[in-house]
Design a protein around this motif. Structure first.
Motif, PDB file in Angstrom:
ATOM      1  N   ILE A 261       0.842  -1.204   0.000  1.00  0.00           N
ATOM      2  CA  ILE A 261       0.000   0.000   0.000  1.00  0.00           C
ATOM      3  C   ILE A 261       0.874   1.251   0.000  1.00  0.00           C
ATOM      4  O   ILE A 261       0.583   2.232  -0.694  1.00  0.00           O
ATOM      5  CB  ILE A 261      -0.961  -0.010   1.213  1.00  0.00           C
ATOM      6  CG1 ILE A 261      -1.946  -1.158   1.084  1.00  0.00           C
ATOM      7  CG2 ILE A 261      -1.708   1.315   1.330  1.00  0.00           C
ATOM      8  CD1 ILE A 261      -2.764  -1.150  -0.196  1.00  0.00           C
TER       9      ILE A 261
ATOM     10  N   SER B  47       0.811   4.026  -2.983  1.00  0.00           N
ATOM     11  CA  SER B  47       0.595   5.457  -2.720  1.00  0.00           C
ATOM     12  C   SER B  47       1.715   6.302  -3.310  1.00  0.00           C
ATOM     13  O   SER B  47       1.475   7.383  -3.851  1.00  0.00           O
ATOM     14  CB  SER B  47       0.489   5.713  -1.220  1.00  0.00           C
ATOM     15  OG  SER B  47      -0.626   5.048  -0.688  1.00  0.00           O
TER      16      SER B  47
ATOM     17  N   TYR C 270       1.109   6.435  -6.977  1.00  0.00           N
ATOM     18  CA  TYR C 270       0.000   7.339  -7.259  1.00  0.00           C
ATOM     19  C   TYR C 270       0.489   8.786  -7.343  1.00  0.00           C
ATOM     20  O   TYR C 270       0.144   9.523  -8.262  1.00  0.00           O
ATOM     21  CB  TYR C 270      -1.075   7.201  -6.174  1.00  0.00           C
ATOM     22  CG  TYR C 270      -2.217   8.171  -6.330  1.00  0.00           C
ATOM     23  CD1 TYR C 270      -3.279   7.882  -7.175  1.00  0.00           C
ATOM     24  CD2 TYR C 270      -2.235   9.378  -5.644  1.00  0.00           C
ATOM     25  CE1 TYR C 270      -4.329   8.763  -7.322  1.00  0.00           C
ATOM     26  CE2 TYR C 270      -3.284  10.264  -5.790  1.00  0.00           C
ATOM     27  CZ  TYR C 270      -4.326   9.949  -6.627  1.00  0.00           C
ATOM     28  OH  TYR C 270      -5.356  10.835  -6.782  1.00  0.00           O
ATOM     29  N   GLU C 271       1.305   9.184  -6.369  1.00  0.00           N
ATOM     30  CA  GLU C 271       1.832  10.548  -6.370  1.00  0.00           C
ATOM     31  C   GLU C 271       2.773  10.777  -7.549  1.00  0.00           C
ATOM     32  O   GLU C 271       2.786  11.854  -8.147  1.00  0.00           O
ATOM     33  CB  GLU C 271       2.551  10.851  -5.054  1.00  0.00           C
ATOM     34  CG  GLU C 271       1.644  10.947  -3.856  1.00  0.00           C
ATOM     35  CD  GLU C 271       0.697  12.131  -3.920  1.00  0.00           C
ATOM     36  OE1 GLU C 271       1.063  13.183  -4.484  1.00  0.00           O
ATOM     37  OE2 GLU C 271      -0.411  12.011  -3.378  1.00  0.00           O
TER      38      GLU C 271
ATOM     39  N   GLY D  66      -5.700   5.136  -7.433  1.00  0.00           N
ATOM     40  CA  GLY D  66      -6.450   5.800  -6.363  1.00  0.00           C
ATOM     41  C   GLY D  66      -7.540   4.916  -5.791  1.00  0.00           C
ATOM     42  O   GLY D  66      -7.717   4.838  -4.564  1.00  0.00           O
TER      43      GLY D  66
ATOM     44  N   VAL E 167      -5.950   2.098  -3.639  1.00  0.00           N
ATOM     45  CA  VAL E 167      -5.552   2.576  -2.314  1.00  0.00           C
ATOM     46  C   VAL E 167      -6.794   2.841  -1.459  1.00  0.00           C
ATOM     47  O   VAL E 167      -6.833   2.507  -0.272  1.00  0.00           O
ATOM     48  CB  VAL E 167      -4.659   3.833  -2.427  1.00  0.00           C
ATOM     49  CG1 VAL E 167      -4.421   4.463  -1.064  1.00  0.00           C
ATOM     50  CG2 VAL E 167      -3.343   3.486  -3.091  1.00  0.00           C
TER      51      VAL E 167
ATOM     52  N   ALA F 294      -0.799   4.020   3.752  1.00  0.00           N
ATOM     53  CA  ALA F 294      -1.269   4.877   2.653  1.00  0.00           C
ATOM     54  C   ALA F 294      -0.858   6.332   2.888  1.00  0.00           C
ATOM     55  O   ALA F 294      -0.422   7.018   1.956  1.00  0.00           O
ATOM     56  CB  ALA F 294      -2.783   4.763   2.514  1.00  0.00           C
TER      57      ALA F 294
ATOM     58  N   SER G 139       1.820   8.324   0.552  1.00  0.00           N
ATOM     59  CA  SER G 139       1.425   9.572  -0.096  1.00  0.00           C
ATOM     60  C   SER G 139       2.380  10.707   0.276  1.00  0.00           C
ATOM     61  O   SER G 139       2.776  11.521  -0.574  1.00  0.00           O
ATOM     62  CB  SER G 139      -0.002   9.928   0.299  1.00  0.00           C
ATOM     63  OG  SER G 139      -0.437  11.081  -0.345  1.00  0.00           O
TER      64      SER G 139
END
Length: 118
Positions: A11, A15, A18-19, A90, A93, A108, A112
């Motif tokens: 996770i 994250s 994702y960023e 997204g 997560v 998470a 992030s």
């Protein structure tokens, strides 16, 4: 315990990814804006000359069509793919956080934070 640590690590990495995708999409947007023509009249003046220098009208192929597309179009296609990847990550997560496990939630948040920092 090992499974939980692995889950939190996955996770965290999702994250971070994702960023990274979010920042990549912003960079691609900047490049797309720079690739846009200055004005429509300028584009209309230069397009017929570019078409005349290409292959003969009868030998039109799919590859020639793809090459003839403007540069900003390819940046838009890239942005679309980045957006789809961002939405998928997204939701993944979010579904993990919806397990209501505090460690997953902290993973998470840490991912992030780390992803934004990088």
């Amino acid at each position: 315990p090992a499974g939980m640590v692995l889950s939190v690590l996955v996770i965290l990495l999702l994250s971070v990814l994702y960023e990274a995708v979010k920042m990549g999409k912003a960079v691609l947007l900047r490049r797309a804006l720079l690739a846009l023509p200055r004005s429509l009249s300028q584009e209309a003046l230069t397009e017929p000359q570019e078409r005349d220098s290409g292959p003969a009208q009868g030998s039109f192929s799919l590859m020639a069509f793809l090459i003839s597309l403007p540069r900003w179009f390819w940046f838009h296609v890239g942005q679309t793919l980045f957006h789809v990847l961002q939405v998928v990550l997204g939701y993944m997560v979010m579904l993990a956080v919806m397990s209501y496990n505090a460690w997953i939630f902290l993973g998470a948040i840490a991912g992030s934070t780390l992803g934004y920092f990088m």
